[in-house]
Design a protein around this motif. Sequence first.
Motif, PDB file in Angstrom:
ATOM      1  N   GLU A  51       0.863  -1.174   0.000  1.00  0.00           N
ATOM      2  CA  GLU A  51       0.000   0.000   0.000  1.00  0.00           C
ATOM      3  C   GLU A  51       0.898   1.221   0.000  1.00  0.00           C
ATOM      4  O   GLU A  51       1.927   1.230   0.687  1.00  0.00           O
ATOM      5  CB  GLU A  51      -0.888   0.045   1.251  1.00  0.00           C
ATOM      6  CG  GLU A  51      -1.977  -0.985   1.270  1.00  0.00           C
ATOM      7  CD  GLU A  51      -2.826  -0.911   2.541  1.00  0.00           C
ATOM      8  OE1 GLU A  51      -3.776  -1.688   2.643  1.00  0.00           O
ATOM      9  OE2 GLU A  51      -2.519  -0.073   3.420  1.00  0.00           O
ATOM     10  N   ARG A  87       0.857   5.494   0.517  1.00  0.00           N
ATOM     11  CA  ARG A  87       0.121   6.692   0.907  1.00  0.00           C
ATOM     12  C   ARG A  87       0.894   7.889   0.392  1.00  0.00           C
ATOM     13  O   ARG A  87       2.061   8.070   0.735  1.00  0.00           O
ATOM     14  CB  ARG A  87      -0.026   6.739   2.427  1.00  0.00           C
ATOM     15  CG  ARG A  87      -0.859   5.592   2.956  1.00  0.00           C
ATOM     16  CD  ARG A  87      -0.807   5.398   4.457  1.00  0.00           C
ATOM     17  NE  ARG A  87      -1.093   3.992   4.739  1.00  0.00           N
ATOM     18  CZ  ARG A  87      -2.297   3.458   4.672  1.00  0.00           C
ATOM     19  NH1 ARG A  87      -3.330   4.205   4.365  1.00  0.00           N
ATOM     20  NH2 ARG A  87      -2.475   2.161   4.905  1.00  0.00           N
ATOM     21  N   LEU A 119      -6.906   2.052 -10.668  1.00  0.00           N
ATOM     22  CA  LEU A 119      -8.056   1.843  -9.784  1.00  0.00           C
ATOM     23  C   LEU A 119      -8.872   0.663 -10.268  1.00  0.00           C
ATOM     24  O   LEU A 119      -9.400   0.681 -11.392  1.00  0.00           O
ATOM     25  CB  LEU A 119      -8.917   3.096  -9.754  1.00  0.00           C
ATOM     26  CG  LEU A 119      -8.508   4.146  -8.705  1.00  0.00           C
ATOM     27  CD1 LEU A 119      -7.103   4.644  -8.950  1.00  0.00           C
ATOM     28  CD2 LEU A 119      -9.484   5.294  -8.703  1.00  0.00           C
ATOM     29  N   SER A 136      -9.764   8.017  -3.577  1.00  0.00           N
ATOM     30  CA  SER A 136      -8.583   7.450  -2.922  1.00  0.00           C
ATOM     31  C   SER A 136      -8.004   8.357  -1.859  1.00  0.00           C
ATOM     32  O   SER A 136      -6.881   8.154  -1.436  1.00  0.00           O
ATOM     33  CB  SER A 136      -7.504   7.164  -3.972  1.00  0.00           C
ATOM     34  OG  SER A 136      -8.009   6.348  -5.009  1.00  0.00           O
ATOM     35  N   ARG A 163     -11.811   7.240   4.759  1.00  0.00           N
ATOM     36  CA  ARG A 163     -12.075   7.880   3.469  1.00  0.00           C
ATOM     37  C   ARG A 163     -12.733   9.240   3.714  1.00  0.00           C
ATOM     38  O   ARG A 163     -13.631   9.357   4.553  1.00  0.00           O
ATOM     39  CB  ARG A 163     -12.972   6.986   2.612  1.00  0.00           C
ATOM     40  CG  ARG A 163     -13.247   7.527   1.240  1.00  0.00           C
ATOM     41  CD  ARG A 163     -13.909   6.477   0.375  1.00  0.00           C
ATOM     42  NE  ARG A 163     -12.940   5.631  -0.301  1.00  0.00           N
ATOM     43  CZ  ARG A 163     -12.752   4.355  -0.052  1.00  0.00           C
ATOM     44  NH1 ARG A 163     -13.454   3.737   0.848  1.00  0.00           N
ATOM     45  NH2 ARG A 163     -11.851   3.681  -0.719  1.00  0.00           N
ATOM     46  N   TYR A 217      -3.311  10.288  -0.237  1.00  0.00           N
ATOM     47  CA  TYR A 217      -3.868   9.494  -1.332  1.00  0.00           C
ATOM     48  C   TYR A 217      -3.397   8.060  -1.118  1.00  0.00           C
ATOM     49  O   TYR A 217      -2.221   7.823  -0.841  1.00  0.00           O
ATOM     50  CB  TYR A 217      -3.334  10.036  -2.654  1.00  0.00           C
ATOM     51  CG  TYR A 217      -3.805   9.287  -3.881  1.00  0.00           C
ATOM     52  CD1 TYR A 217      -4.818   9.796  -4.690  1.00  0.00           C
ATOM     53  CD2 TYR A 217      -3.221   8.085  -4.250  1.00  0.00           C
ATOM     54  CE1 TYR A 217      -5.245   9.112  -5.819  1.00  0.00           C
ATOM     55  CE2 TYR A 217      -3.647   7.396  -5.376  1.00  0.00           C
ATOM     56  CZ  TYR A 217      -4.654   7.918  -6.156  1.00  0.00           C
ATOM     57  OH  TYR A 217      -5.081   7.244  -7.268  1.00  0.00           O
ATOM     58  N   ALA A 244      -2.798   4.276  -2.618  1.00  0.00           N
ATOM     59  CA  ALA A 244      -2.700   3.404  -3.791  1.00  0.00           C
ATOM     60  C   ALA A 244      -2.392   1.992  -3.310  1.00  0.00           C
ATOM     61  O   ALA A 244      -1.611   1.797  -2.382  1.00  0.00           O
ATOM     62  CB  ALA A 244      -1.593   3.889  -4.731  1.00  0.00           C
ATOM     63  N   ARG A 245      -3.051   1.028  -3.928  1.00  0.00           N
ATOM     64  CA  ARG A 245      -2.784  -0.374  -3.595  1.00  0.00           C
ATOM     65  C   ARG A 245      -2.030  -1.010  -4.744  1.00  0.00           C
ATOM     66  O   ARG A 245      -2.461  -0.920  -5.892  1.00  0.00           O
ATOM     67  CB  ARG A 245      -4.090  -1.130  -3.354  1.00  0.00           C
ATOM     68  CG  ARG A 245      -4.837  -0.637  -2.135  1.00  0.00           C
ATOM     69  CD  ARG A 245      -6.068  -1.485  -1.865  1.00  0.00           C
ATOM     70  NE  ARG A 245      -6.777  -1.029  -0.679  1.00  0.00           N
ATOM     71  CZ  ARG A 245      -7.623   0.012  -0.662  1.00  0.00           C
ATOM     72  NH1 ARG A 245      -7.854   0.675  -1.778  1.00  0.00           N
ATOM     73  NH2 ARG A 245      -8.219   0.376   0.450  1.00  0.00           N
TER      74      ARG A 245
END
Lengths: 240, 240
Positions: free
Chosen positions: A182, A184, A239, B88, B96, B235, B237-238
Amino acid sequence: MTSPDGSRRPRYLHVRGQLVERIRSGAWAPGQPIPSEFDIAREFGVSQGTARMAVTALVAENVVVRRQGLGTYVCEHTQEEEYARFSSVFDGERRRIATDTQSRQAVVAGANRTERRDLNLAAGAKVLRIRRVRTRDGTPFILETVSVPAALFPGLAQRETLPATLYELYQKSYGVLVVRAEERLTAIAADRAAAKTLRVAAGAPLLRIERTAFALEGRPVECRVSLCYLADAHYLARLK
Amino acid sequence: MTSPDGSRRPRYLHVRGQLVERIRSGAWAPGQPIPSEFDIAREFGVSQGTARMAVTALVAENVVVRRQGLGTYVCEHTQEEEYARFSSVFDGERRRIATDTQSRQAVVAGANRTERRDLNLAAGAKVLRIRRVRTRDGTPFILETVSVPAALFPGLAQRETLPATLYELYQKSYGVLVVRAEERLTAIAADRAAAKTLRVAAGAPLLRIERTAFALEGRPVECRVSLCYLADAHYLARLK
DNA sequence: CAGTGGTCTAGACCACGTG
DNA sequence: ACGTGGTCTAGACCACTGC
């Protein structure tokens, strides 16, 4: 079907667990093929379809890859593959940016609050912190601090050299397979130290990337903070 | 099996295509259940396993969702779901962030170079551009420009009001189902106009998010540029 | 050619959610 | 109780790869 402890678990998940254990223990090494679906089926007394479901689960978890006509292989973090999977920085023409790692420094220290939270560590636990600068075409590009639990990687601090692609090292020397991460992201203004290292003006906008990497079964094994000066470059997120 | 044009295609992919067509045409509406796997199997003359593979492909493409014991439903972009899938931005406690959309302005114009590339448009094609400010707890948070091909959304420019969650509108009024997106992120310094709108100092670091959204079969249908001032936010992100 | 993953069948039963 | 998706079997054949 009832498993030994009385809980009801689908057979394919039981088989999946057994396969994971063999990979984790090193019995099936990275880059090597695992037995065929028919062999797995025979060994565990299930049908090919069920063995296939177990393998499919591992494919979805990024633990193995299928190669039609050849077999199913334990995922391997080669330098190239590691960049393709975990490096999200691209240039103006939307090509992945290659970086070199120029300078490093590694120290063992008590985990700070962020590290304890991200790595799920108890108070007083030690981490190994690696500071390094990554360059693009010879100029500083990313300033990075990588933190890992010291207990998970014995002897790592004493190494004289460290490779640019750490996940390959985690896997090959410690059996830790990073399967997911993950990140950030925030935009920050460069402080004096970062500005000097990255050779930009103090206050220049930097992308700050805080990554947590996870191994099999969701265990967090690394966190890192990267500061990037993205001139003619961007970070790509997909996404869903 | 040989399809009419002579190419060899697995049956389950043929079934998948037929299912997609019914969803695209609106025969099976968003939020409504599609026929059961047994009914699909009967209609196309395949086994349940094959029908299931077709549905599984659509699940992987975010076109339908399975609900055990209930059925399989066409994905619906409700406000809540749309935020969960495509927003995100999270706060310091990793929740969130909910935003409101405060002001809007929509104009039709010739597509610029970026829009033509991202939306795969010919020179001279027109786009509808929507400018809006999103607020968090009443204060400006994100400055956003959304561009869509005018030809794909006839009459959209003439609407007096636009909802905050556009994908719901695209789907319900135009049958355009957004299933995937890419976001390109950079850190920039706020220019005067952005700084004024977002009520920050000129030069403050902003996260710039450039999104391209894709519908079924990989067709690009929207691009948007968002400028965010991320105080106590990030933000997420995976990776894989 | 043999061996692998990929597709496919025609059944069966289980787990889950609703009526 | 019923219908749904979820698991599972014991076969079969196809498509791809390397020898």
